[in-house]
Design an enzyme around this catalytic site. Structure first.
Site, mmCIF file in Angstrom:
data_model
loop_
_atom_site.group_PDB
_atom_site.id
_atom_site.type_symbol
_atom_site.label_atom_id
_atom_site.label_comp_id
_atom_site.label_asym_id
_atom_site.label_seq_id
_atom_site.Cartn_x
_atom_site.Cartn_y
_atom_site.Cartn_z
ATOM 1 C CE LYS A 280 39.242 85.056 17.975
ATOM 2 N NZ LYS A 280 39.034 84.129 16.575
ATOM 3 C CD GLU A 364 34.549 73.558 6.885
ATOM 4 O OE1 GLU A 364 33.016 73.842 6.532
ATOM 5 O OE2 GLU A 364 35.303 73.970 7.771
ATOM 6 N NE ARG A 392 29.319 71.146 9.621
ATOM 7 C CZ ARG A 392 29.417 71.932 9.651
ATOM 8 N NH1 ARG A 392 29.967 72.978 9.210
ATOM 9 N NH2 ARG A 392 29.212 72.288 11.109
HETATM 10 C C1 TPP Z 1 33.290 73.787 10.354
HETATM 11 C C2 TPP Z 1 34.129 74.240 10.504
HETATM 12 N N1 TPP Z 1 34.704 74.894 9.703
HETATM 13 C C3 TPP Z 1 36.253 75.032 10.272
HETATM 14 C C4 TPP Z 1 36.089 75.149 11.539
HETATM 15 C C5 TPP Z 1 37.714 75.891 12.217
HETATM 16 N N2 TPP Z 1 37.583 76.913 13.022
HETATM 17 C C6 TPP Z 1 37.022 76.830 14.827
HETATM 18 S S1 TPP Z 1 36.945 78.550 15.187
HETATM 19 C C7 TPP Z 1 37.222 79.316 13.844
HETATM 20 C C8 TPP Z 1 36.563 80.634 13.338
HETATM 21 C C9 TPP Z 1 35.482 81.161 14.387
HETATM 22 O O1 TPP Z 1 34.981 82.934 14.642
HETATM 23 P P1 TPP Z 1 33.571 82.920 15.239
HETATM 24 O O2 TPP Z 1 32.654 81.832 15.485
HETATM 25 O O3 TPP Z 1 34.115 84.422 14.775
HETATM 26 O O4 TPP Z 1 34.588 83.021 16.582
HETATM 27 P P2 TPP Z 1 35.604 83.928 17.576
HETATM 28 O O5 TPP Z 1 36.123 82.805 17.802
HETATM 29 O O6 TPP Z 1 35.649 84.749 16.687
HETATM 30 O O7 TPP Z 1 34.798 84.248 18.765
HETATM 31 C C10 TPP Z 1 36.974 78.821 12.663
HETATM 32 C C11 TPP Z 1 36.835 78.457 11.283
HETATM 33 C C12 TPP Z 1 35.390 74.782 12.838
HETATM 34 N N3 TPP Z 1 35.565 75.041 13.341
HETATM 35 N N4 TPP Z 1 34.461 74.154 12.358
#
Ligand code: TPP
Length: 629
Positions: A280, A364, A392
């Protein structure tokens, strides 16, 4: 002569490039992202991590015929750039500009819209099965981050893949980060694969073989070697048990390797999962050093990565420090987040009460049922979840918490319009989905002091409760030394009046005060009321004003349908009181992204609109002096 980046009108242009040119293009994309997002803000870190992956996908597959889905889709900026949106990229997240996530209405290349996590594999399976039924040949590829594998929907989908299709490609983009560090057994499992020295050796040699020979055969050779090692290391690899053939882990920044691997996977006659390792923030030191900050942020200095300090604290910070203070006094208080420790502020609670802090991952539903379980054993769980993500968990709220009258407190951050994130993130439905649930107390504070009061009140209740508060910084009132317990279901009358009663929910009480001031200038007597409680609603206050005023006005940062104003209309109707109610809130449509003030003005969430609607109702209250002038 333009840059390679400028020469990309569509993915077809990419397919004509050599490996060397594409590597140069990757560098240009990174520089472009760093400079462009410095002005607009956005998800820089995740996108810097998927530059090679996205180039390889578009070099091998052909959208829009082939379908590429990104989980959450906050990492789809490079996809946007490569699919004809480079010239508009500087408008991303700006009013009227590109959305920060995939949007089916924005481009035919955006196969599936998202913003919430965990949907990509499920939707991709749906597309693959639809293709199989229709006799199609297109490829379907789901790209999901390692944190998406902490989510239930992802596993529900994995559970079905092997039975329902023979052609689906899943890419696990593993950077070991969610927004914060990824958590739980699955994160540890991925980490074990990645750090295993046999694999390290294999994946380096895999890269070498591909680079030397290229093509399908080489990948097969590597695959066979990995298979042997895998059998030795983990006889039942998790994904293989789910019916996906597992490939990897491979270096997600090695473009030729990615391209050759995708060419091979395209020919697979069974579902496959490719595990790639990425970094990242790749290529930008401030993002590598500040993984959390650069997940998503506002404008920054591209040289240093510095952002402007906010000044006032945020509601999230006030929530978290208040909770930590309350937990000092009450050892039954526990805090739960679903992968949002920094977003909800709970990373401020964690160091003060490390044993009573739980990050359950992007889960969630589980967060809420887990809280219900703790509540049955005498604990006072506080679930800090954004309004939009709590959607959710509607059934767990009903079935597991409220039906059993368990004292769980839901602190709904980002309730109201989220602004530049757009419709996937606006918290505009929580009153609608919560006020219908029996036994739940639902509150909205007008400022930071009242947030602390409401938390204190909620934590003394015998049953479930919820507090909604907005994104961003607090009002800035002088802080009280100690929060107090509020009387349940009692509104706060800030100013009395007899022609019109204006109710402003939460921070929108300032709009109520502004409307009152404007009406007073015209000689009307306006009451200003801070309702505090959406449920139970203050019926006495409504009855009292209904006997005096010609109209009520309600302001809320929520859809009008099923919202606070509607609850006032229903209550008056039930009491047989026929007083008109002017409801000011969001209309019955999905609201686009943009600046909060602009969107409010555009969609009629304004004092002007309230004035236009309420003045005709007050005609018969006109004072003689006004009539004369
Ligand atoms: C249901 C839900 N809960 C929380 C989030 C907040 N959120 C957005 S991106 C993310 C992390 C994503 O991590 P990953 O899928 O590993 O992708 P990266 O950003 O590391 O590439 C979170 C928790 C969300 N988008 N949807």
């Amino acid at each position: 002569m333009g840059t390679l980046l400028e020469s990309i009108q569509s993915p077809a242009d990419l397919k004509r490039m050599s490996d060397v040119q594409m590597t140069e293009l990757a560098a240009q994309i990174r520089e472009f992202l760093i400079q462009s997002l410095a002005k607009t803000g956005g998800h820089l870190g995740p996108n810097l991590g998927v530059v090679e992956l996205t180039l390889a996908l578009h070099a091998v597959f052909s959208t829009p015929a082939d379908k590429i889905l990104f989980d959450v889709s906050h990492q789809a900026y490079v996809h946007k750039i490569l699919t004809g949106r480079l010239d508009r990229f500087q408008t991303i997240r700006q009013p009227g500009g590109l959305n920060g996530f995939m949007l089916r209405t924005e481009s035919e290349h955006d196969a599936f819209g998202a913003g919430h996590a965990g949907t990509a594999i499920s939707a991709a399976l749906g597309m693959a099965v639809a293709r199989d039924l229709a006799g199609g040949t297109e490829n379907v590829i789901a790209v999901a981050g390692d944190a998406a594998f902490t989510n239930g929907i992802t596993f529900e989908a994995l559970n079905n893949i092997g039975e329902h299709t023979r052609r689906l490609i899943v890419v696990l983009n593993d950077n070991e980060w969610s927004i914060d560090r990824n958590v739980g057994a699955i994160a540890r499992y991925f980490h074990k694969i990645v750090t295993n020295e046999h694999y390290q050796h294999l994946h380096t040699s895999a890269g070498r073989i591909i680079e030397r020979f290229g093509g399908k055969t080489a990948v097969k050779v590597v695959k066979r070697a990995e298979e042997a090692a895998k059998g030795f290391l983990w006889p039942s690899m998790m994904f293989e048990e789910y019916g996906l053939e597992y490939f990897g882990p491979i270096d997600g920044h090695n473009l030729p390797l990615l391209i050759e691997t995708f060419k091979f996977l395209k020919t697979a006659d069974h579902p496959v999962l490719l595990h790639i390792l990425t970094q990242k923030g790749r290529g930008y030191q401030p993002a590598l050093e500040g993984q959390k900050k650069f997940h998503g942020l506002g404008p920054y200095d591209p040289e240093t990565g510095d952002t402007k300090p906010a000044g006032l604290p945020t509601y999230s910070e006030v929530f978290a420090t208040t909770l930590a203070d309350l937990a000092d006094e009450n050892d039954k208080i526990v805090a739960i987040t679903a992968a949002m420790p920094s977003g909800t502020g709970l990373d401020l609670f964690r160091p003060r009460h490390p044993n009573r802090y739980f990050d359950v991952g992007i889960a969630e539903e589980h967060a809420v049922v887990f809280a219900a379980g703790m509540a049955t054993r005498g604990f006072r769980p506080v679930c800090a979840i954004y309004s939009t993500f709590l959607q959710r968990a509607f059934d767990p709220i009903v079935h597991d918490v409220c039906l059993q009258k368990l004292p769980v407190l839901f602190c709904m951050d980002r309730a109201g319009l989220s602004g530049d994130d757009g419709p996937t993130h606006h918290g505009l439905f929580d009153i609608g989905y919560l006020r219908s649930v029996p036994d739940l107390v639902l509150m909205a504070p007008k400022d930071e002091n009242e947030l602390a009061d409401m938390m204190t009140t909620a934590l003394q209740l015998p049953g479930p409760s919820a507090i909604r508060y907005p994104r961003g910084v607090v009002v800035g009132v002088t802080r009280k030394p100690h929060p107090e317990v509020l009387p349940i279901g009692k509104a706060e009358v800030l100013q009395d009046g007899s022609d019109v009663a204006i109710l402003g929910l939460g921070p929108l009480v300032t709009m109520a005060a502004e409307l009152a001031a404007r009406l007073q200038k015209d000689g009307y007597s306006a009451a200003v009321i801070n309702p505090r409680f959406v449920k139970p609603l203050d019926h006495d206050m409504l009855r009292q004003y209904a006997g005096r005023v010609a109209a009520f006005v309600t302001f809320e940062d929520h859809v009008k349908m099923g919202g606070f104003g509607t609850s006032v209309v229903e209550a008056l109707d039930e009491m047989g009181l026929a007083v008109p109610v002017v409801r000011i809130g969001w209309p019955d449509q999905f609201i686009e992204h943009g600046k909060v003030d602009d969107l409010r003005a555009k969609h009629g969430l304004s004092v002007d609109e309230a004035l236009n609607q309420v003045l005709p109702l007050l005609v018969h209250r006109r004072r003689p002096s006004l009539v004369a002038s």
